[in-house]
Enzyme design. Structure first.
Site, mmCIF file in Angstrom:
data_model
loop_
_atom_site.group_PDB
_atom_site.id
_atom_site.type_symbol
_atom_site.label_atom_id
_atom_site.label_comp_id
_atom_site.label_asym_id
_atom_site.label_seq_id
_atom_site.Cartn_x
_atom_site.Cartn_y
_atom_site.Cartn_z
ATOM 1 C CG ASN A 1 -14.794 0.803 -4.957
ATOM 2 O OD1 ASN A 1 -14.994 -0.674 -4.520
ATOM 3 N ND2 ASN A 1 -14.256 1.453 -4.223
ATOM 4 C CB SER B 1 -9.668 -0.356 -1.209
ATOM 5 O OG SER B 1 -9.585 -0.524 -2.596
ATOM 6 C CG ASP C 1 -2.300 0.349 0.840
ATOM 7 O OD1 ASP C 1 -2.541 1.597 0.837
ATOM 8 O OD2 ASP C 1 -3.145 -0.251 0.777
ATOM 9 C CG HIS D 1 -5.738 3.522 1.007
ATOM 10 N ND1 HIS D 1 -5.130 2.036 0.807
ATOM 11 C CD2 HIS D 1 -7.060 3.445 1.135
ATOM 12 C CE1 HIS D 1 -6.275 1.482 0.383
ATOM 13 N NE2 HIS D 1 -7.347 2.104 0.580
#
Length: 1036
Positions: free
Chosen positions: A333, A409, A212, A243
């Site tokens: 998404n 996510s 990430d 994130h």
């Protein structure tokens, strides 16, 4: 003395005038991000056949390439540098006409120890975080232009309790304003994590890799940050975006307000994204190699995109899971659209996670299946594997405190945390013997709770159930299994689309593609062909052919069922039940002497009905559809500026699923043809539907279709789309990451090919790009980037409406003609052709749920009533619009094919063999179809070079039947460069044109000067000859 000056001035004035006119005719094009640096370089990933120290690989290339060829080894200074590697990164000059570059790459590919060469792709993750204040949905394309980075799908998620998801089906927004069932509830408590904690399992000694944006070393929410590594070109280990910290908090946070599932897990933070949210394939390859070398247990990856043909990335994921690392990844998404699964979550060896809300409804943003690797010749797999809560989940902020986020996510680290906790349940000294990607997926899918509303391509096995999976793993013995374990076509809506249409005799095979999970070993084999065991005598009416993985690796394979009802069952009505069994074996584990063996069972419960009448049967042409990847297949609606690729599969059960449901509700039975038009019996069907097709046609197909319509009474319904060469060229863009031009392979539909197909019927489409609203039979509709009809026979019925033409040539005309005086343009036509009937319409967006503004299902019903049943609507067949003379346009004025595109790279027709595949009726498998001799012929376009793909990469089913994910895997391993040259090393489609906006004007101006000069010289010579006869010379 004045005359020469005047002549020179006249020549100069005329030349200048020509130059100005030329510039007006060909105005300068302003194309952002298309400036080329002739001294630029491009990074290439060179993969080797074995692992060695990077210095050895570099020296090998130096010894074999020499000094004449320009290249530079890029030293990668990261933690993986001390371990052996299987690839190198080379910088190669990338001049536009670099012959040396091509020579160098060809020489590289011929080296014995070089596996292949690929461009270093870039991942751009800007939309993963999104703009929380404006809640802007960000993707790879904005206003029709590509952002920097590798193509990815929208992965934005909002903050707080008002998540806004763009509803791309209606170009609108859905507001998720909704209070939580309990503002204080923890996601961990919803899964019963406290029960597992109370037994002493908290994720201890589980190595959790988080790929990430990094994490801060002193973050107070984490008790066990073991290692932080940076794989980017930025000099920091910290998370400056938030994130990566959030994901880590969901997995292993210990803050009371935002607890993670496995607080004692060992966190290994891999910073693979920059602060600009960009990453490269080479960074991932190094980080993956390091994860393998350091024996990670679980890996969470919250990225994804539609490009399942980024081969170095995909193959490295296979290698990662083959080394017993359990990978969890977000499914994407891009919901509520179907056919929008993201890679790598769509791989069978990866646990793909979808999202639900707290009411157990599939989240609108969660991508839907099926997988599209297998289309058009096969059928997709069930994905996601499982779903988890993914809306308003609490997690850690970048430095301290908690916040809520939504998206798949977020659902992905929820499942990764569950997996971490489950891994810790198995004693450390026995983990690698019990746990692997297959056994963990078995525990998750077998323990999952099936939700009552969604179908299997929305929820997979259902919502993760931590406690049920815990019970399964406690007593787990290595075995193989099939997912899904049952196909019950009476169980609606879960088994949609199978439960929406019963089986019947005479139909195309119904294909059900399952995944084999082999918990016995990383490699396995099918011991004997699968067998069908019916529970009753009626079960013998079912004929099942099987295609399956020759080798099950890593941990997973496929088993596809091709089901037909025998002719003697044409009047049978009822339910047929039975089991399919297949025996799998794997090599013995360390310390064992005999092979491991296990029998998988798939339960079938099939609803069967008598064969419907011909007029109720519709055949859908899937074979001639081309999607992204591998080519730049553009969107069908040019009004959509944020998603310029056609990547949803164009299948009856993906982006046309709403239309499919409508047809079933209307009493039609719709079957899919994934083979050429020679491979179906026209006497069985009322109508052949050809919608949004991009491929070419074999000459045999054109002849057969004409005969089917005229002589066999087949109805034909064609829905085309825009096609305009000038617009396609304008749509091209220069990708700064792959350093290559991307230009559309074709338009929304391949109109020149359709015109060839329809020529025997006297019908042709044009190259206008029409937009506007119209009304007929009281129904209001939107015509979105559709084309026009330019040829239609006398006696047909043609409907015309005043639309604007947005094509390059039409835009100028629109300026000169006001909307009130625009001429009507033909868009809809009906024709009786001997015993058959034909309907054509120039737009398919009204059937496609991807970017639909208004549907035209009412029109489709009217069309099918005409083509299948000869029922004529009085408005559509009014005598006032009947053609008393043919609509005509000369053939040389019809839309032409582009000669600068090697179409064989993308086509299933050009340069390929006409053959009926395993999605056609069993009796024509491996043949050229009905009423055709078995001679072999390839389709070749005039003026097109034929670039035959590898037999493997072409998804040819002649030998192995359904080309499911697992077979496609072996194909890709065999020969990827030929298929992916456009993304790896070759320039795309349109040759690079530096300063092309000046080229035509300058040529015209220079030509004018030369002509004038030549005229002046000739004039002088004539005067001299005349002067020599009279004793006088003309003044020069």
């Amino acid at each position: 003395m004045k005359q020469p000056a005047m002549t020179t001035l006249l020549i100069f004035t005329i030349s200048l005038l020509i130059l100005v006119i030329s510039l007006l005719v060909s105005p300068p094009k302003t194309i952002k991000n298309e400036t080329l640096n002739l001294n630029s370089t491009r990074n290439y990933i060179v993969r080797f056949v074995e692992y060695k120290k990077w210095e050895d690989h570099r020296d090998y290339l130096s010894d074999n390439l020499g000094l004449k060829l320009q290249w530079k080894w890029i030293e990668r200074r990261n933690p993986a540098a001390k371990y052996p590697t299987d690839f190198g990164l080379l910088s190669i000059p990338d001049d536009d006409d670099s012959v040396m570059k091509k020579v160098l790459i060809e020489k590289l590919e011929k080296l014995e120890l070089v596996k292949d060469v690929h461009v270093d792709m870039s991942y751009e993750r800007r939309s993963l975080l999104g703009n929380f204040k404006t809640r802007e949905r960000m993707g790879a394309f904005v206003d029709g232009r590509k952002r920097p980075g590798k193509i990815f799908t929208s992965m934005s998620f909002g903050e707080g309790d008002a998540f806004v998801a763009a509803a791309t089906t209606a170009n609108a927004s859905i507001n998720w304003s909704r209070n939580l069932l309990s503002q204080k509830s923890q996601v961990t408590s919803l899964f019963g994590a406290e029960t597992i904690w109370s037994k002493g399992y908290t994720g201890a000694k589980v190595k959790m890799a988080i790929f990430d944006t990094g994490i801060r070393a002193d973050h107070p929410h984490f008790r066990n940050i073991k290692e932080r590594t940076n794989w980017t070109n930025e000099d920091t280990l910290n998370d400056n975006l938030g994130h990566g910290t959030f994901v880590a908090g969901v997995i292993a946070g210990e803050e009371a307000e935002c607890l993670g599932f496995a607080p004692d897990a060992e966190i290994y933070a891999y910073r693979v994204f920059t602060d600009a949210q960009v990453s490269y394939t080479s960074w991932f390859l190094d980080a993956f190699n390091y994860a393998i070398a350091t024996n990670m247990d679980v890996l969470n990856l919250s990225i994804g995109g539609p490009d399942y043909l980024d081969i170095p990335f995909v193959e490295k994921v296979w290698e990662l899971t083959a080394n017993n690392i359990i990978m969890v990844s977000a499914i994407g998404n891009d919901g509520p659209l179907y056919g929008t699964l993201n890679n790598p979550a769509d791989q069978s060896d990866v646990i793909g996670v979808g999202g639900i809300d707290y009411s157990d409804h599939i989240a609108s943003f969660s991508s839907r299946g099926m997988s599209t690797w297998e289309i058009p010749h096969g059928y997709g797999r069930v994905k996601p594997d499982v779903v988890a809560y993914g809306r308003e989940i609490m997690g850690s902020k970048i430095s301290t405190g908690c916040k809520s986020l939504s998206g798949t996510s977020v659902a992905s680290p929820v499942v990764a945390g569950v997996v971490c906790l489950l891994v810790s349940v198995i004693p450390e000294n026995n983990r690698k013997n019990i746990l692997n990607p297959a056994s963990m997926k078995q525990a998750l899918v077998e323990g999952a709770a099936k939700l009552s509303g969604p179908n299997m391509y929305e929820q997979g096995a259902g919502r993760v159930d931590l406690l049920e999976s815990f019970e399964i793993l406690k007593n787990y013995k290595p075995r193989s299994s099939i997912f899904p374990v049952i196909l019950d076509t009476t169980d609606c809506p879960y088994t949609w689309p199978f439960c929406r249409q019963p089986l019947y005799a005479g139909a195309m095979p119904v294909i059900f593609n399952t995944t084999i999970l082999n918990g016995m070993g990383v490699i396995g084999y099918v011991e004997n062909p699968p067998t069908w065991h019916p529970f009753s005598e009626e079960g013998n009416l079912v004929s099942i052919h099987f295609t399956y993985s020759d080798v099950i690796w890593p941990w997973t394979g496929y088993l596809a069922l091709h089901m037909q009802i025998k002719e003697e069952g044409s009047h049978f009505s009822g339910v047929i039940e039975g089991n399919v069994t297949v025996k799998i074996h794997s090599p013995p584990a360390p310390g064992e002497k005999v092979h491991r063996s296990s029998t998988c069972v798939l339960q079938l419960k099939l609803q069967v009905i008598p064969t419907p009448p011909r007029s109720a049967r519709v055949l859908w042409d899937q074979y001639h559809s081309i999607k992204y990847p591998p080519g730049y297949i553009p969107r069908d609606s040019l009004d959509v500026r944020t998603d310029i690729l056609d990547w949803h599969g164009d299948h009856l059960h993906t982006n046309f699923h709403i239309m499919f449901n409508m047809l079933r509700d209307s009493g039609y039975y719709v079957e899919v043809l994934g083979s050429p038009l020679t491979c179906f019996d026209a006497n069985q069907y009322g109508t052949l539907m050809m919608v949004d097709l991009e491929d070419e046609y074999f000459p045999e197909e054109i002849k057969k279709l004409r005969d089917d319509v005229i002589n066999s009474g087949l109805g034909l319904a064609v829905f085309a789309d825009w096609y305009n060469v000038d617009t396609m060229v304008k749509m091209r863009f220069f990708d700064d990451n792959t350093r290559s031009w991307w230009t559309p392979v074709t338009g929304g539909a391949n109109v020149p090919a359709l015109n060839d197909l329809l020529a025997p019927l006297g019908i042709a489409f044009g190259d206008k790009i029409l937009n506007g609203d119209f009304s007929v039979t009281g129904e209001q509709s939107r015509y979105a980037s559709g084309t026009n009809i330019v040829k239609f026979p006398r006696g047909g019925y043609v409907h015309s409406f005043p639309f604007s033409d947005d094509s390059e040539s039409g835009a100028t005309q629109n300026i000169l003609v006001s909307s009130t005086t625009k001429a009507d343009t033909p868009i809809l036509g009906f024709l009786e052709a001997s015993s058959g009937r034909v309907a054509v319409y120039g737009d398919s967006n009204c059937l496609d749920s991807s970017h639909m503004v208004t549907n035209c299902f009412w029109l489709l019903k009217k069309i099918l009533e005409f083509t299948s049943k000869n029922i004529k609507d009085p408005v559509l067949f009014s005598e006032s619009i009947k053609q008393d003379k043919p609509l005509h346009q000369e053939d040389n004025q019809l839309p032409s094919r582009r000669t600068d595109v090697n179409f064989s790279t993308y086509s299933a027709v050009v340069g390929k063999e006409l053959i009926c595949r395993s999605d056609s009726r069993f009796e024509v498998w491996g043949t050229r179809g009905y009423s055709l001799q078995f001679s072999r012929r390839n389709r070749k376009l005039p003026g097109y070079p034929v670039s035959a793909l590898s037999r493997n990469i072409s998804f040819d089913l002649e030998m192995s039947g359904l080309k499911s994910f697992e077979t496609a895997k072996s194909n890709i391993l065999d020969s990827t460069n030929k298929y992916l040259g456009l993304f790896n090393k070759d320039d795309l489609d349109v040759p690079v044109q530096v300063a092309s906006r000046w080229f035509v004007p300058v040529i015209v101006a220079v030509s004018g000067l030369l002509l004038l000069s030549f005229w002046r010289i000739q004039k002088k010579r004539r005067r001299r000859r005349k002067g020599s006869g009279t004793g006088r010379y003309s003044s020069p």
